[in-house]
Design an enzyme around this catalytic site. Structure first.
Site, PDB file in Angstrom:
ATOM      1  CG  HIS A  65      67.664 -48.751  50.127  1.00 47.99           C
ATOM      2  ND1 HIS A  65      66.558 -48.205  49.506  1.00 47.99           N
ATOM      3  CD2 HIS A  65      68.635 -47.810  50.019  1.00 47.99           C
ATOM      4  CE1 HIS A  65      66.852 -47.002  49.043  1.00 47.99           C
ATOM      5  NE2 HIS A  65      68.105 -46.736  49.338  1.00 47.99           N
ATOM      6  CB  CYS A 110      61.002 -47.087  51.209  1.00 53.06           C
ATOM      7  SG  CYS A 110      60.254 -48.002  49.877  1.00 53.06           S
TER       8      CYS A 110
END
Length: 255
Positions: free
Chosen positions: A164, A248
Protein backbone atom coordinates in the site's frame (compact mmCIF):
# COMPACT_ATOMS: atom_id res chain seq x y z
CA UNK A 1 -20.40 12.52 17.07
CA UNK A 2 -19.61 16.24 17.19
CA UNK A 3 -16.32 17.10 18.91
CA UNK A 4 -15.36 13.45 19.34
CA UNK A 5 -11.98 12.02 18.45
CA UNK A 6 -12.59 8.35 17.76
CA UNK A 7 -10.16 5.58 16.89
CA UNK A 8 -11.99 2.83 15.04
CA UNK A 9 -10.34 -0.56 15.59
CA UNK A 10 -11.20 -4.21 15.08
CA UNK A 11 -9.91 -7.02 17.24
CA UNK A 12 -7.88 -9.82 15.62
CA UNK A 13 -10.03 -12.78 14.69
CA UNK A 14 -9.20 -16.47 15.11
CA UNK A 15 -8.09 -16.81 11.48
CA UNK A 16 -5.52 -13.98 11.63
CA UNK A 17 -2.57 -16.36 10.95
CA UNK A 18 -4.16 -17.12 7.55
CA UNK A 19 -3.94 -13.47 6.48
CA UNK A 20 -2.72 -12.56 3.00
CA UNK A 21 0.98 -11.98 2.36
CA UNK A 22 2.01 -10.54 -0.99
CA UNK A 23 5.53 -9.09 -0.99
CA UNK A 24 7.14 -11.05 1.88
CA UNK A 25 7.49 -14.71 2.80
CA UNK A 26 4.97 -16.26 5.16
CA UNK A 27 6.01 -16.83 8.77
CA UNK A 28 4.05 -18.21 11.69
CA UNK A 29 1.82 -15.74 13.52
CA UNK A 30 1.29 -16.16 17.27
CA UNK A 31 -2.40 -15.34 17.71
CA UNK A 32 -2.30 -14.86 21.47
CA UNK A 33 0.69 -12.51 21.17
CA UNK A 34 -1.04 -10.64 18.34
CA UNK A 35 -4.08 -10.10 20.55
CA UNK A 36 -1.89 -8.79 23.36
CA UNK A 37 -0.10 -6.45 20.94
CA UNK A 38 -3.43 -5.21 19.61
CA UNK A 39 -4.63 -4.45 23.15
CA UNK A 40 -1.43 -2.48 23.81
CA UNK A 41 -1.92 -0.61 20.53
CA UNK A 42 -5.48 0.33 21.53
CA UNK A 43 -4.22 1.38 24.98
CA UNK A 44 -1.67 3.69 23.34
CA UNK A 45 -4.46 5.35 21.36
CA UNK A 46 -6.60 5.73 24.47
CA UNK A 47 -3.67 7.19 26.43
CA UNK A 48 -3.28 9.81 23.69
CA UNK A 49 -6.89 10.89 24.19
CA UNK A 50 -8.65 8.86 21.50
CA UNK A 51 -11.95 7.13 22.19
CA UNK A 52 -11.36 3.56 21.07
CA UNK A 53 -14.41 2.29 19.23
CA UNK A 54 -14.52 -1.39 18.15
CA UNK A 55 -16.00 -2.35 14.81
CA UNK A 56 -18.03 -5.57 14.82
CA UNK A 57 -15.85 -8.65 14.67
CA UNK A 58 -15.41 -10.50 11.39
CA UNK A 59 -14.12 -13.87 12.51
CA UNK A 60 -14.26 -15.41 9.04
CA UNK A 61 -12.03 -12.66 7.58
CA UNK A 62 -8.36 -13.20 8.48
CA UNK A 63 -7.30 -9.65 7.57
CA UNK A 64 -10.22 -7.78 9.17
CA UNK A 65 -7.98 -6.44 11.96
CA UNK A 66 -6.48 -4.12 9.32
CA UNK A 67 -9.61 -1.98 9.54
CA UNK A 68 -8.08 1.01 7.76
CA UNK A 69 -8.42 -0.79 4.44
CA UNK A 70 -12.22 -0.96 4.78
CA UNK A 71 -13.09 2.72 5.15
CA UNK A 72 -11.69 6.17 4.37
CA UNK A 73 -13.06 8.98 6.56
CA UNK A 74 -12.89 12.60 5.40
CA UNK A 75 -14.67 15.12 7.61
CA UNK A 76 -18.18 13.67 8.11
CA UNK A 77 -18.02 11.32 5.11
CA UNK A 78 -17.11 7.64 5.42
CA UNK A 79 -16.18 6.08 2.09
CA UNK A 80 -16.56 2.31 2.27
CA UNK A 81 -13.93 0.78 0.04
CA UNK A 82 -14.00 -2.04 -2.50
CA UNK A 83 -10.82 -3.95 -1.62
CA UNK A 84 -8.53 -5.14 -4.37
CA UNK A 85 -8.37 -8.61 -2.80
CA UNK A 86 -11.86 -10.13 -3.31
CA UNK A 87 -11.57 -12.25 -0.17
CA UNK A 88 -11.41 -9.04 1.90
CA UNK A 89 -14.70 -7.59 0.64
CA UNK A 90 -16.82 -9.26 3.36
CA UNK A 91 -14.97 -7.03 5.88
CA UNK A 92 -16.86 -3.98 4.63
CA UNK A 93 -20.25 -4.74 6.21
CA UNK A 94 -18.99 -4.48 9.79
CA UNK A 95 -17.07 -1.30 9.04
CA UNK A 96 -20.23 0.21 7.60
CA UNK A 97 -22.16 -0.71 10.74
CA UNK A 98 -19.56 1.08 12.87
CA UNK A 99 -19.42 4.33 10.88
CA UNK A 100 -23.21 4.51 10.70
CA UNK A 101 -23.34 4.07 14.50
CA UNK A 102 -20.91 7.00 14.73
CA UNK A 103 -23.28 9.16 12.69
CA UNK A 104 -21.13 9.58 9.59
CA UNK A 105 -22.48 9.99 6.08
CA UNK A 106 -21.71 6.91 3.98
CA UNK A 107 -20.65 6.43 0.37
CA UNK A 108 -19.29 3.38 -1.45
CA UNK A 109 -16.57 2.60 -3.96
CA UNK A 110 -18.14 0.18 -6.43
CA UNK A 111 -16.76 -2.31 -8.95
CA UNK A 112 -14.97 -2.33 -11.29
CA UNK A 113 -13.24 0.24 -9.09
CA UNK A 114 -10.98 -1.11 -6.34
CA UNK A 115 -9.64 0.85 -3.40
CA UNK A 116 -7.88 -0.12 -0.16
CA UNK A 117 -7.79 2.46 2.61
CA UNK A 118 -4.11 1.73 3.15
CA UNK A 119 -3.49 3.44 -0.19
CA UNK A 120 -5.04 6.72 0.97
CA UNK A 121 -2.88 9.33 2.72
CA UNK A 122 -4.65 12.56 3.71
CA UNK A 123 -2.48 15.60 4.39
CA UNK A 124 -4.43 18.83 4.76
CA UNK A 125 -6.60 19.31 1.68
CA UNK A 126 -4.46 16.94 -0.41
CA UNK A 127 -5.26 13.23 -0.65
CA UNK A 128 -2.52 11.00 -2.05
CA UNK A 129 -3.76 7.65 -3.37
CA UNK A 130 -1.48 4.77 -4.28
CA UNK A 131 -2.06 3.10 -7.63
CA UNK A 132 -0.80 -0.42 -7.07
CA UNK A 133 -1.88 -4.00 -6.67
CA UNK A 134 -4.92 -3.24 -4.52
CA UNK A 135 -6.21 0.11 -5.87
CA UNK A 136 -6.97 0.79 -9.54
CA UNK A 137 -7.58 3.90 -11.59
CA UNK A 138 -11.36 3.59 -11.45
CA UNK A 139 -11.27 3.41 -7.66
CA UNK A 140 -9.15 6.57 -7.59
CA UNK A 141 -11.57 8.30 -9.99
CA UNK A 142 -14.55 7.46 -7.75
CA UNK A 143 -12.74 8.67 -4.63
CA UNK A 144 -11.78 11.91 -6.38
CA UNK A 145 -15.44 12.50 -7.29
CA UNK A 146 -16.61 11.80 -3.73
CA UNK A 147 -14.04 14.06 -2.06
CA UNK A 148 -14.17 17.01 -4.48
CA UNK A 149 -17.22 18.55 -2.74
CA UNK A 150 -15.15 18.57 0.48
CA UNK A 151 -12.45 20.65 -1.19
CA UNK A 152 -9.95 17.81 -1.46
CA UNK A 153 -7.44 17.35 -4.28
CA UNK A 154 -6.65 13.71 -5.08
CA UNK A 155 -3.16 12.90 -6.40
CA UNK A 156 -2.53 9.40 -7.76
CA UNK A 157 0.85 7.88 -6.85
CA UNK A 158 2.24 4.89 -8.80
CA UNK A 159 3.68 2.28 -6.46
CA UNK A 160 6.57 -0.14 -6.73
CA UNK A 161 6.78 -3.55 -5.07
CA UNK A 162 4.87 -2.57 -1.96
CA UNK A 163 1.44 -3.48 -0.61
CA UNK A 164 0.00 0.00 0.00
CA UNK A 165 0.99 3.65 -0.30
CA UNK A 166 1.21 3.98 3.48
CA UNK A 167 3.55 1.00 3.51
CA UNK A 168 6.06 3.37 1.87
CA UNK A 169 5.21 6.94 2.95
CA UNK A 170 3.32 8.76 5.72
CA UNK A 171 3.27 12.34 7.01
CA UNK A 172 4.44 13.96 10.22
CA UNK A 173 2.41 16.66 12.01
CA UNK A 174 4.65 19.36 10.51
CA UNK A 175 3.65 18.41 6.96
CA UNK A 176 6.92 16.68 6.09
CA UNK A 177 6.92 13.10 4.82
CA UNK A 178 8.77 9.97 5.93
CA UNK A 179 9.43 7.72 2.95
CA UNK A 180 11.32 4.74 1.60
CA UNK A 181 12.58 6.27 -1.67
CA UNK A 182 12.97 2.98 -3.54
CA UNK A 183 9.27 2.13 -3.14
CA UNK A 184 7.53 5.38 -4.04
CA UNK A 185 8.22 8.36 -6.37
CA UNK A 186 9.25 10.83 -3.68
CA UNK A 187 9.22 13.73 -6.15
CA UNK A 188 5.42 13.76 -5.87
CA UNK A 189 5.68 14.78 -2.20
CA UNK A 190 6.94 18.05 -0.71
CA UNK A 191 9.61 17.98 2.03
CA UNK A 192 10.54 14.29 2.13
CA UNK A 193 12.67 12.87 4.93
CA UNK A 194 14.11 9.52 3.68
CA UNK A 195 14.28 6.72 6.26
CA UNK A 196 16.24 3.48 6.24
CA UNK A 197 14.01 1.33 8.46
CA UNK A 198 10.92 -0.09 6.77
CA UNK A 199 8.87 0.43 9.93
CA UNK A 200 10.10 4.00 10.07
CA UNK A 201 8.00 5.25 7.19
CA UNK A 202 4.73 4.21 8.90
CA UNK A 203 3.66 6.78 11.48
CA UNK A 204 0.35 7.98 12.88
CA UNK A 205 0.10 11.56 14.21
CA UNK A 206 -1.88 11.30 17.44
CA UNK A 207 -2.29 15.01 18.13
CA UNK A 208 0.12 17.62 19.40
CA UNK A 209 3.70 16.41 19.05
CA UNK A 210 2.89 12.71 19.63
CA UNK A 211 3.64 10.30 16.80
CA UNK A 212 2.83 6.58 16.90
CA UNK A 213 5.34 4.21 15.33
CA UNK A 214 6.45 0.60 15.51
CA UNK A 215 9.11 -0.77 17.84
CA UNK A 216 10.84 -2.18 14.74
CA UNK A 217 12.08 1.34 13.88
CA UNK A 218 14.23 2.47 16.85
CA UNK A 219 16.48 4.73 14.76
CA UNK A 220 13.45 6.52 13.34
CA UNK A 221 12.09 6.97 16.87
CA UNK A 222 15.40 8.62 17.80
CA UNK A 223 15.16 10.84 14.71
CA UNK A 224 11.63 11.94 15.61
CA UNK A 225 12.64 12.75 19.17
CA UNK A 226 15.58 14.75 17.83
CA UNK A 227 13.15 16.71 15.63
CA UNK A 228 11.08 17.66 18.65
CA UNK A 229 8.33 15.05 18.42
CA UNK A 230 7.29 12.61 21.13
CA UNK A 231 7.50 9.03 19.78
CA UNK A 232 4.80 6.66 21.04
CA UNK A 233 6.29 3.23 20.38
CA UNK A 234 4.23 0.05 20.07
CA UNK A 235 5.28 -3.51 19.28
CA UNK A 236 3.20 -4.84 16.37
CA UNK A 237 5.61 -7.57 15.31
CA UNK A 238 2.94 -10.22 14.72
CA UNK A 239 1.06 -7.89 12.36
CA UNK A 240 4.25 -6.97 10.52
CA UNK A 241 4.48 -10.67 9.57
CA UNK A 242 1.31 -9.99 7.53
CA UNK A 243 2.60 -6.74 5.99
CA UNK A 244 0.70 -4.74 8.58
CA UNK A 245 1.85 -1.46 10.11
CA UNK A 246 0.67 1.06 12.70
CA UNK A 247 -1.50 2.93 10.20
CA UNK A 248 -3.67 0.02 9.13
CA UNK A 249 -4.80 -1.09 12.60
CA UNK A 250 -7.06 1.93 13.14
CA UNK A 251 -9.04 4.70 11.48
CA UNK A 252 -8.73 8.01 13.33
CA UNK A 253 -11.89 10.10 13.06
CA UNK A 254 -11.80 13.75 14.09
CA UNK A 255 -15.10 15.64 14.23
Amino acid sequence: MSNRTVALVREPGPRLPEGIVTHIGRSEVDLSLARAQHMAYADALASAGWEVYPAPSADDCPDAVFVEDAVVVCEDLAVLTHPGAPERRPEIAGAETAVRELGLRVAHITGPGTLDGGDVLQVGSTVYVGRGGRTNGEGIRQLRELLAPLGRTVIAVPLGEVLHLKSAVTALPDGTFLALPHLVPVELFPAVRPVQEEGGCHVVPLGGDRVLLAASAPRTAELLADLGFTPVVVDIGEFEKLEGCVTCLSVLIRR
